[in-house]
Write a protein that holds these residues in place. Structure first.
Motif, PDB file in Angstrom:
ATOM      1  N   LEU A  60       0.944  -1.194   0.040  1.00  0.00           N
ATOM      2  CA  LEU A  60      -0.098  -0.132  -0.074  1.00  0.00           C
ATOM      3  C   LEU A  60       0.848   1.230   0.036  1.00  0.00           C
ATOM      4  N   ALA A  61       0.356   2.321  -0.764  1.00  0.00           N
ATOM      5  CA  ALA A  61       1.202   3.634  -0.831  1.00  0.00           C
ATOM      6  C   ALA A  61       1.859   4.114   0.281  1.00  0.00           C
ATOM      7  N   ASP A  62       1.001   4.091   1.450  1.00  0.00           N
ATOM      8  CA  ASP A  62       1.663   4.912   2.616  1.00  0.00           C
ATOM      9  C   ASP A  62       2.623   3.961   3.321  1.00  0.00           C
ATOM     10  N   ASN A  63       2.909   2.914   2.927  1.00  0.00           N
ATOM     11  CA  ASN A  63       4.194   2.073   3.272  1.00  0.00           C
ATOM     12  C   ASN A  63       5.305   1.962   2.363  1.00  0.00           C
ATOM     13  N   LEU A  64       5.294   2.894   1.436  1.00  0.00           N
ATOM     14  CA  LEU A  64       6.211   2.717   0.444  1.00  0.00           C
ATOM     15  C   LEU A  64       7.087   4.211   0.582  1.00  0.00           C
ATOM     16  N   SER A  65       8.314   4.085   0.229  1.00  0.00           N
ATOM     17  CA  SER A  65       9.191   5.586   0.014  1.00  0.00           C
ATOM     18  C   SER A  65       9.398   5.917  -1.324  1.00  0.00           C
ATOM     19  N   ASP A  66       9.632   7.169  -1.810  1.00  0.00           N
ATOM     20  CA  ASP A  66       9.518   7.612  -3.010  1.00  0.00           C
ATOM     21  C   ASP A  66      10.412   6.614  -3.803  1.00  0.00           C
ATOM     22  N   LYS A  67      11.416   6.304  -3.551  1.00  0.00           N
ATOM     23  CA  LYS A  67      12.520   5.569  -4.176  1.00  0.00           C
ATOM     24  C   LYS A  67      11.739   3.936  -4.373  1.00  0.00           C
ATOM     25  N   GLU A  68      10.984   3.381  -3.642  1.00  0.00           N
ATOM     26  CA  GLU A  68      10.425   2.151  -3.659  1.00  0.00           C
ATOM     27  C   GLU A  68       9.257   2.370  -4.561  1.00  0.00           C
TER      28      GLU A  68
END
Length: 424
Positions: free
Chosen positions: A27-35
């Motif tokens: 899910l998006a809120d578990n991702l960094s910009d790099k990921e």
């Protein structure tokens, strides 16, 4: 109370199942910009069908979905089913198996779904925008029901003896999905769930987006019609199980207008304080008592616990279930009273950020990017349920349910032609 039905899910073509590990996305809120950037480099990764895609171009997700359907990258099952979903994982040396199932829940009685978090306008609007463009829900929200008798688990275990697919995700969680098409078994799921009130564990913005989209369309068709947009894809797990974990989310503070020594001095008004020998002693200092926290500065660390007489002076009119939470205490007595950040400004304050990884907190403070880290205890499922039943909500970022669901395992199309079957 909770009206559920089976559905004909869309999913990746079976020929692609061996490579699902590279097609699903957290899910998006578990991702960094790099990921996020890395996932977007795969032209078939399901992240292309999420609200993040709106930042690329307005109709990016719709174009991808049309392409994938035309090329049979995504296909739809021909018969409605209940999709059994198991997550096997290890946590602190112990092995767990979270058992659940994915079905559709009727949004026309949204009071059957209790929430514990407030939502923000922008993420909800992005969810509505995505639904308008794609007519697709790319991942299920996560709801808890309570069944101490575990009546559905035998049916789920039987189905899972022949999974459709299984693989290990990037976090080492084994994801397995099976399907139940038998009408008698499906009737059992419907019967057990119709007496349930659902506690929404994860996906508040996705649920609110689906409800907002439904309300936009209802005037065109009437609330009583069995339209596909009246339903929402949800992953249901038994809250009576001990297989779901809630991990703590720690607080980082920066750009504070108060010095470290003044913070410590002000703490004495409300808290009992113990200075640790070294900041790294935090790693071996378990938080086991109510209203207790660990504070990390660059060169010092403290254990603090709210004094009972301070709690008795807590002015909030919130229900006891909310008032007793560690994070309610933290945000009132520490963030508002000591750091001077008013409650109404805390949600969007650039002075506060949230981090689950303790080591990242250490790095942020050591580098000077953060002035202070506050480590908190995990909240219990019983506390979440109590807050939901009170009709109130928790402070922001109170819960982090683990393991998480993924985008890309199952998709629900709210196009009417994709849901025409006897269950509605």
């Amino acid at each position: 109370m909770a009206n559920i039905i089976p559905f004909q899910a869309w999913h990746y073509h079976p020929i692609l199942w061996p490579s699902l590990k590279n097609l699903v996305a957290p899910l998006a809120d578990n991702l960094s910009d790099k990921e996020i950037k890395h996932l977007f480099q795969n032209p078939r990764n399901s992240i292309h069908l999420t609200p993040i895609s709106i930042k690329l171009e307005t109709d990016h997700a719709a174009k991808k979905l049309s392409e994938w359907k035309s090329k049979n990258i995504l296909v739809q099952d021909t018969s409605p089913g209940i999709y059994v979903f198991y997550q096997n994982y290890k946590f602190k040396g112990e092995t767990y198996c979270l058992k659940g199932f994915v079905a559709l829940i009727d949004l026309r009685d949204s009071k059957a779904i209790l929430r514990h978090e407030d939502t923000l306008d922008t993420p909800v609007k992005n969810q509505v925008k995505l639904l308008k463009q794609t007519q697709l829900q790319p991942n299920p929200t996560h709801g808890l029901y309570e069944d101490p008798s575990f009546r559905l688990e035998p049916l789920m275990d039987q189905a899972m003896s022949s999974p459709l697919f299984e693989f290990e995700n990037q976090d080492g969680v084994k994801e397995s999905i099976a399907v139940i098409n038998d009408p008698q078994s499906i009737a059992k799921f419907i019967q057990v769930m119709e007496s349930q009130t659902i506690i929404l564990a994860d996906g508040h913005h996705r649920l609110e987006g689906a409800i907002a989209h439904q309300k936009l369309l209802q005037p065109q068709t009437g609330a009583s019609k069995n339209e596909a947009f009246n339903y929402h894809m949800m992953y249901f797990t038994n809250g009576s199980s001990n297989q779901l974990k809630i991990l703590p989310t720690h607080r980082l503070f920066r750009n504070l207008e108060i010095a470290q020594e003044d913070i410590v001095t002000r703490l004495e008004k409300f808290f009992n304080i113990k200075k640790l020998n070294s900041p790294r002693d935090i790693n071996n200092f378990p938080l086991v008592t109510n209203w207790s926290f660990l504070l990390l500065f660059k060169e010092a660390a403290y254990f603090v616990q709210l004094r009972p007489e301070s709690f008795r002076a807590f002015p909030t009119k919130s229900p006891e279930a909310v008032k007793n939470l560690d994070l309610s205490v933290l945000h009132h007595f520490f963030v508002e009273q000591i750091l001077g950040i008013p409650k109404m400004k805390q949600t969007n304050s650039d002075k506060i950020s949230y981090e689950r990884d303790m080591e990242q907190c250490f790095k942020q403070v050591k580098s000077g990017k953060a002035t202070l880290a506050v480590f908190t205890r995990e909240i219990s499922i019983q506390e979440v349920i109590a807050v939901c039943k009170s009709g109130s909500t928790m402070p922001q970022k109170s819960t982090y349910f683990y393991p998480k669901t993924l985008t890309g395992l199952l998709f629900y199309s709210i196009e009417q032609k994709d849901i025409n079957f006897p269950y509605i």
